[in-house]
Each structure stands twice: as C-alpha cells, then as structure tokens.
Scaffold this motif. Structure first.
Motif, PDB file in Angstrom:
ATOM      1  N   HIS A 194       0.820  -1.207   0.000  1.00  0.00           N
ATOM      2  CA  HIS A 194       0.000   0.000   0.000  1.00  0.00           C
ATOM      3  C   HIS A 194       0.857   1.262   0.000  1.00  0.00           C
ATOM      4  CE1 HIS A 194      -3.349  -2.629   1.938  1.00  0.00           C
ATOM      5  NE2 HIS A 194      -3.387  -2.691   0.622  1.00  0.00           N
TER       6      HIS A 194
ATOM      7  N   VAL B  34       2.226   2.097  -3.429  1.00  0.00           N
ATOM      8  CA  VAL B  34       1.218   2.718  -4.296  1.00  0.00           C
ATOM      9  C   VAL B  34       1.060   4.189  -3.929  1.00  0.00           C
ATOM     10  CG1 VAL B  34      -1.232   2.764  -4.899  1.00  0.00           C
ATOM     11  CG2 VAL B  34      -0.023   0.586  -4.764  1.00  0.00           C
TER      12      VAL B  34
ATOM     13  N   ASN C 237       3.533  -2.471  -7.501  1.00  0.00           N
ATOM     14  CA  ASN C 237       2.758  -1.555  -8.349  1.00  0.00           C
ATOM     15  C   ASN C 237       3.472  -1.259  -9.662  1.00  0.00           C
ATOM     16  OD1 ASN C 237       4.211  -0.215  -6.030  1.00  0.00           O
ATOM     17  ND2 ASN C 237       4.094   1.516  -7.423  1.00  0.00           N
TER      18      ASN C 237
ATOM     19  N   GLU D 139      -1.120  -0.455 -10.044  1.00  0.00           N
ATOM     20  CA  GLU D 139      -1.544  -0.011  -8.709  1.00  0.00           C
ATOM     21  C   GLU D 139      -2.717  -0.828  -8.171  1.00  0.00           C
ATOM     22  OE1 GLU D 139      -2.323   4.147  -8.764  1.00  0.00           O
ATOM     23  OE2 GLU D 139      -0.193   4.698  -8.899  1.00  0.00           O
TER      24      GLU D 139
ATOM     25  N   VAL E 176      -2.633  -2.979  -4.653  1.00  0.00           N
ATOM     26  CA  VAL E 176      -3.535  -2.728  -3.529  1.00  0.00           C
ATOM     27  C   VAL E 176      -4.243  -4.012  -3.110  1.00  0.00           C
ATOM     28  CG1 VAL E 176      -5.680  -1.581  -2.832  1.00  0.00           C
ATOM     29  CG2 VAL E 176      -3.886  -0.291  -3.993  1.00  0.00           C
TER      30      VAL E 176
END
Length: 349
Positions: free
Chosen positions: A109, A112, A126, A131, A135
C-alpha cells in the motif's frame, strides 16, 4: 548459565536468519541460536503462506516482496517478546508470520501511495503489476494475517484488528495532513504512532501473549515497541537524506521527490533563520521533481540544524524505549532489546 558474546556478529544475507539478527551483538549464544531457529521456521511458513493462493498469478503477486527477504524485524520482535514467557509454546511461529504479513501488506500500500518503483532493490508490486493489483495484493496479505489470527484466540484477533485499524488511520492522517492550526510535528508523530510504532508494539505484545508472559511484561514491551518504532522511522527519515542507495534500497532523497513531510523536512520548513532560507523555499515549493533542485536540497540539508535536531529526537525515543523495560525480569532477551536500541542509534551514525 554463563553468557558470552554471540558469534552472530557478521552480516549475512541468509533469508532464514535475517541480516538484522546477524548484526545484533547478543551476549547469549543460546538465545542467538534459538532466535535464528525461530526466524527460520517463521520464514518457511511465511513463504508457504504467501504462495498459498490457488491462482499461481495471485501467488506470484502476493509472494513478490516476501520472496526478496528484508530485515524481518517484526518477526524478531515477536520472538523476543515470547522470550519473556515460554517461547516454545505453540502459536509463536504463527504470531511471527502474522506480524510480517501485516508489515508486508503495508509495503504494498505504501508503494502505491508513494508511486515507488523499487522495494528491496527489486521492482515494486505496483511497478510490475499496476496499482490496483498491488492494492489487492496487500489486502490479500492482510486477510491472511486475519485468518492466522483467528486460529490463535481472541486476544490475538484483537491485537491484529487493532493494529490494522491503526495502520489505516495513520495512513489516512498522512493523506489528509495536519488540521488547521495543528502543529505539523505533532501530526507527524500521530501518523507514525499508527503507521510504524503500532506494529512494533503489536509484534512484541502478540509474541509475549502467545508465550504466556505476565501482563506487566506485555505492557512494558508494548511501550518499548512504541518508542522503538518511532525511533526506527525517524532514522529512516535521516537515512533518506544521508545514505546511499545501497544502504537503503531506494534512491537518496526519494522522500523529497515524492513530497513526503519527513521530520527533518518539517523542522527545516520551520527554520526561519537567514541560513535556512534557501532550503525552506525549496521545501515549501512542494515535491522536488527536478533532479538539480533535489540535489541542491540534499546539499543544503548537510549544514541544516534540522538533521542534528532530528537525530537528537531519535535518541530521546531510544532512551524512553530503554526506560520502558528497565523493570523487566533479568533475561538474555532484555540485553537483546537493548542491543536493538544500539543498532537503531548506529544506523545513522
């Protein structure tokens, strides 16, 4: 049992023992060996867990960062917390895996959020899969941590759920920034309390709880972890401005390029002296996308009092971490926790 300095003093890249454990100067050889075995068991289960997705494409995504190792600091904290109870109890290895799964999920996370292209010296998830996939890969890891927690009882479920909530809250606070009139440095520490310190505290607490440690020990370890986690992130802030890429695995000044309001950046922004005017102007203009501007900012930081002030704040947190465990019962793991503080201090030396 007579203690003596461990032979595990030279760095190693072995994934099972971890580079951090190898660099700690532990005085008890038996503790060193026990921690190495525990980390090896946790590493095997971590790799099996991240590869457990039925779809091999998902397994490749979710196992990407774990496959390239890391410090494995959170599993080490779990094992050290367990030393204050019965470290051989069932569930301690799973607790170490839970802590690392939560940590690795947060990396997916974070990358990203920061538009990071590398992590651990390899392409970030990512950058490699996009992305949205990154996630969901992080979400999958967080879900696996919850599943493992469910098998270890109500308190482990509570600790895992609490740290997940604090991580998200810290990330959201970082996104929204300080409220009008809020001290940016105070806001910084509130963000870190969720994003970094919470997982350090949880790792120690979950290990100690799983091993049946006394409540007073768990409370002391929780406080120690909070201050150690804050010091760890402050050190990272310093390293971003001072350390070469082969130390950190990321480009020097990356936080400047992405506009991250690190502690030294906040302090430099508040420096209203004539000597700090040029650096303040650069930082207030936003992310230093231009390479020449970023290099100038890095140069100016070397003579800025912000770095020395940041380092002093890191050392104060380490002192509070040591104070938190002062009354713990004598144990080789107590010295190991002190060695961790010394390692944190040496990172920026």
């Amino acid at each position: 049992m007579r203690s003596h300095r461990s032979a595990l003093a030279a760095p190693t890249t072995d994934r099972a023992t971890g580079t951090l454990l190898a660099q700690l100067e532990l005085e008890d050889a038996e503790l060193s060996a026990r921690l190495a075995v525990g980390l090896g068991a946790a590493e095997k289960e971590l790799q099996d867990t991240t590869a457990a997705a039925a779809d091999p494409r998902v397994a490749e995504l979710t196992g990407h960062l774990a496959a390239f190792g890391g410090k494995r600091l959170r599993p080490l904290l779990v094992l050290l917390g367990a030393e204050f109870g019965e470290p051989w109890r069932a569930g301690v290895t799973e607790a170490a895996v839970i802590a690392e799964l939560v940590h690795v999920s947060s990396l997916y996370h974070d990358d990203v959020m920061d538009a990071a292209t590398t992590r651990h010296g390899v392409p970030s998830a990512n950058a490699r899969w996009g992305e949205r996939s990154a996630v969901f890969g992080g979400d999958w890891l967080l879900a696996r941590a919850a599943q493992l927690s469910a098998a270890l009882g109500a308190e482990t479920i509570r600790l895992n759920a609490e740290v997940a909530g604090r991580l998200v809250t810290g990330q959201l606070r970082e996104l929204t920034g300080p409220a009008p009139g809020e001290d940016p440095v105070e806001h910084y520490f509130q963000v870190l309390s969720g994003k970094t310190a919470a997982l350090f505290s949880m790792s120690l607490s979950i290990g100690a709880h799983q091993a049946g440690a006394p409540a007073a020990s768990i409370q002391a370890l929780d406080e120690y972890g909070r201050h150690l986690g804050l010091a760890f992130q402050i050190a990272d802030d310093l390293l971003d401005l001072t350390a070469p890429v082969d130390w950190t695995g990321k480009e020097r000044g990356k936080d400047l390029a992405t506009g991250v309001a690190s502690l030294p950046v906040l302090l430099a922004r508040a420096d209203e002296s004539p000597d700090g005017a040029e650096l303040r102007e650069i930082l207030l203009a936003g992310p230093t996308v231009d390479t020449a501007v970023r290099l100038r900012a890095l140069e100016l930081f070397q003579s800025s009092p912000a770095l020395a002030t940041t380092e002093a704040m890191m050392h104060r947190r380490l002192a509070r971490a040591r104070a938190a465990i002062r009354d713990l019962a004598p144990h080789p793991a107590h010295q190991a926790l002190g060695a961790l503080c010394a390692f944190m201090a040496a990172r920026t030396a």
